[in-house]
Design a protein around this motif. Structure first.
Motif, PDB file in Angstrom:
ATOM      1  N   CYS A 269       0.863  -1.184   0.000  1.00  0.00           N
ATOM      2  CA  CYS A 269       0.000   0.000   0.000  1.00  0.00           C
ATOM      3  C   CYS A 269       0.894   1.226   0.000  1.00  0.00           C
ATOM      4  O   CYS A 269       1.887   1.271   0.734  1.00  0.00           O
TER       5      CYS A 269
ATOM      6  N   THR B  45       0.622   5.372   0.423  1.00  0.00           N
ATOM      7  CA  THR B  45      -0.247   6.503   0.763  1.00  0.00           C
ATOM      8  C   THR B  45       0.528   7.805   0.626  1.00  0.00           C
ATOM      9  O   THR B  45       1.682   7.897   1.046  1.00  0.00           O
TER      10      THR B  45
ATOM     11  N   HIS C  70       1.675   8.168   9.589  1.00  0.00           N
ATOM     12  CA  HIS C  70       1.117   7.153   8.684  1.00  0.00           C
ATOM     13  C   HIS C  70       1.125   5.816   9.414  1.00  0.00           C
ATOM     14  O   HIS C  70       2.179   5.286   9.744  1.00  0.00           O
ATOM     15  N   LEU C  71      -0.084   5.311   9.655  1.00  0.00           N
ATOM     16  CA  LEU C  71      -0.291   4.063  10.402  1.00  0.00           C
ATOM     17  C   LEU C  71      -0.583   2.942   9.419  1.00  0.00           C
ATOM     18  O   LEU C  71      -1.496   3.061   8.594  1.00  0.00           O
ATOM     19  N   ALA C  72       0.187   1.867   9.490  1.00  0.00           N
ATOM     20  CA  ALA C  72      -0.093   0.689   8.661  1.00  0.00           C
ATOM     21  C   ALA C  72      -0.707  -0.402   9.515  1.00  0.00           C
ATOM     22  O   ALA C  72      -0.133  -0.798  10.534  1.00  0.00           O
TER      23      ALA C  72
ATOM     24  N   MET D 236      -3.006  -4.273   9.053  1.00  0.00           N
ATOM     25  CA  MET D 236      -3.368  -5.306   8.093  1.00  0.00           C
ATOM     26  C   MET D 236      -4.884  -5.390   8.050  1.00  0.00           C
ATOM     27  O   MET D 236      -5.532  -5.545   9.084  1.00  0.00           O
TER      28      MET D 236
ATOM     29  N   PRO E 154      -1.792  -4.810   3.624  1.00  0.00           N
ATOM     30  CA  PRO E 154      -1.503  -3.619   4.431  1.00  0.00           C
ATOM     31  C   PRO E 154      -2.294  -2.400   3.948  1.00  0.00           C
ATOM     32  O   PRO E 154      -2.544  -2.239   2.762  1.00  0.00           O
ATOM     33  N   LEU E 155      -2.713  -1.602   4.913  1.00  0.00           N
ATOM     34  CA  LEU E 155      -3.413  -0.350   4.612  1.00  0.00           C
ATOM     35  C   LEU E 155      -2.697   0.747   5.376  1.00  0.00           C
ATOM     36  O   LEU E 155      -2.477   0.622   6.588  1.00  0.00           O
ATOM     37  N   VAL E 156      -2.317   1.813   4.690  1.00  0.00           N
ATOM     38  CA  VAL E 156      -1.606   2.931   5.321  1.00  0.00           C
ATOM     39  C   VAL E 156      -2.563   4.104   5.441  1.00  0.00           C
ATOM     40  O   VAL E 156      -3.062   4.615   4.439  1.00  0.00           O
ATOM     41  N   ILE E 157      -2.822   4.514   6.676  1.00  0.00           N
ATOM     42  CA  ILE E 157      -3.784   5.574   6.952  1.00  0.00           C
ATOM     43  C   ILE E 157      -3.048   6.785   7.510  1.00  0.00           C
ATOM     44  O   ILE E 157      -2.310   6.667   8.489  1.00  0.00           O
ATOM     45  N   PRO E 158      -3.262   7.966   6.925  1.00  0.00           N
ATOM     46  CA  PRO E 158      -2.723   9.171   7.550  1.00  0.00           C
ATOM     47  C   PRO E 158      -3.647   9.592   8.688  1.00  0.00           C
ATOM     48  O   PRO E 158      -4.873   9.583   8.534  1.00  0.00           O
TER      49      PRO E 158
ATOM     50  N   PRO F  19       0.420  -6.805  14.697  1.00  0.00           N
ATOM     51  CA  PRO F  19       1.505  -5.812  14.681  1.00  0.00           C
ATOM     52  C   PRO F  19       1.202  -4.675  13.709  1.00  0.00           C
ATOM     53  O   PRO F  19       0.643  -4.905  12.638  1.00  0.00           O
ATOM     54  N   VAL F  20       1.516  -3.461  14.127  1.00  0.00           N
ATOM     55  CA  VAL F  20       1.322  -2.290  13.276  1.00  0.00           C
ATOM     56  C   VAL F  20       2.644  -1.533  13.163  1.00  0.00           C
ATOM     57  O   VAL F  20       3.604  -1.830  13.880  1.00  0.00           O
ATOM     58  N   CYS F  21       2.654  -0.571  12.266  1.00  0.00           N
ATOM     59  CA  CYS F  21       3.813   0.308  12.120  1.00  0.00           C
ATOM     60  C   CYS F  21       3.308   1.728  11.938  1.00  0.00           C
ATOM     61  O   CYS F  21       2.357   1.958  11.185  1.00  0.00           O
TER      62      CYS F  21
ATOM     63  N   HIS G  42       7.344   0.494  15.706  1.00  0.00           N
ATOM     64  CA  HIS G  42       6.712  -0.816  15.594  1.00  0.00           C
ATOM     65  C   HIS G  42       6.048  -1.190  16.911  1.00  0.00           C
ATOM     66  O   HIS G  42       6.533  -0.807  17.977  1.00  0.00           O
TER      67      HIS G  42
END
Lengths: 210, 210
Positions: free
Chosen positions: A62, A64, B18-20, B22, B27-31, B60-62, B90
């Motif tokens: 992804c 962004t 920017h948060l990723a 699943m 994966p999805l990246v959100i501002p 787990p996120v990033c 992380h």
């Protein structure tokens, strides 16, 4: 439905994107420069980077891209917010193997980061091209979100009329160009640098979107 | 080793992260806006959002936070680059269930987005708090990367001395505050808005890092 004009506006206004890849089952978000040509987004990685190795495995990624336009001061804490434009692109990275397309991708990236530089800078050598993986992502699976509005306060808070509310715009500009310390000859800053359109604003698109 | 001062500089200079997460294996990246308090990063999501549901699963996120400082014009296309500061965090999102910590998190977010607003804006109602999931991420697993340098050109390109090379700084500033169209009484823009430190620069830290 993809609004291509809105996507071009975001692509054109930002300089870096945030790429999420999976590394050992954990997402990793990497900020990186990009370029695009038609329906293809290009980014480059060092061929030695672990994130590149993950991406060539063909896992879904992804990308962004976000442009922050303003801070929203609302009457309520809850409705504080930001105005922004963002594009979210889903897909699988394709490693560019065709040497001509690799050059197209590199040119797109350099020209996006530094318009006018490709024509004057020394082109990538064979060694540099071997060290650079150009990867492509299809732009057709992109979605764009835009908030460009006043505070969205509750009617009772508007009616109570207790405090100021409004929009504080964020503006980006270029500072004074600083010559490299190891520049051997004092030269004027080239016009493609001095006349560069300011960041945060689309410069390729004819009509501004917002 | 985490350089906490460098992390604070990035946290303090940016407004969105920017948060990723699943979502369905992709994966999805959100501002999103954020705040922090001590070693805890806070973000908020609507309790109805799919990305919130994914995050509470404990996957787990990033989170990556990036501040872009300059464009690097090099003698070679290959060494064109950007100066930036970024933090990569992380961890696993923890849903804040304690009402007091929820309020701490919301305050941290509002005060980061709009310093001075928490004291004057209407506090979150019970309904608004129920609609808002505050999630926390431990800042101790963060890494910071900074590029703050001249072009890194090859010795032969420097010696060839064919073109200008240097650094073009990106500067951020606030535009003129625009009152909300539905503001019932014309009021002066409050001083916590007019005197706000400019974006892209750390304002909490005593000594600038760069």
């Amino acid at each position: 439905v993809l609004d291509r004009r809105a996507l071009d506006d975001v692509l054109d206004s930002a300089l870096v994107c945030h790429l999420a890849v999976m590394v050992d089952g954990v997402p990793l978000v990497i900020p990186t420069v990009y370029g695009w040509q038609g329906d293809t987004l290009y980014i480059h990685r060092s061929t030695g980077a672990g994130t590149y190795r993950a991406s060539v495995a063909g896992e879904p990624v992804c990308v962004t891209i976000t442009v922050l336009d303003a801070v929203i001061y609302a009457r309520s804490a809850f409705h504080h917010s930001v105005n922004y434009r963002s594009a979210i692109i889903h897909g699988r990275l394709r490693t560019v193997t065709d040497p001509e397309e690799q050059l197209v991708g590199l040119q797109a990236i350099v020209e996006h980061v530094a318009p006018g530089s490709w024509a004057v800078a020394r082109p990538p050598s064979a060694k540099e091209r071997a060290a650079t993986a150009v990867v492509a992502l299809d732009l057709t699976e992109a979605s764009v979100k835009v908030r460009a509005a006043d505070p969205g306060d509750e009617p009772e808070d508007i009616a109570a009329d207790l405090i100021w509310a409004g929009v504080l715009p964020i503006e980006q500009s270029w500072g004074a160009a600083q010559p490299a310390a190891d520049l051997l000859t004092a030269r004027p800053v080239p016009t493609h640098v001095t006349s560069r359109s300011r960041p945060g604003v689309a410069h390729r698109a004819g009509t501004p979107l917002l």
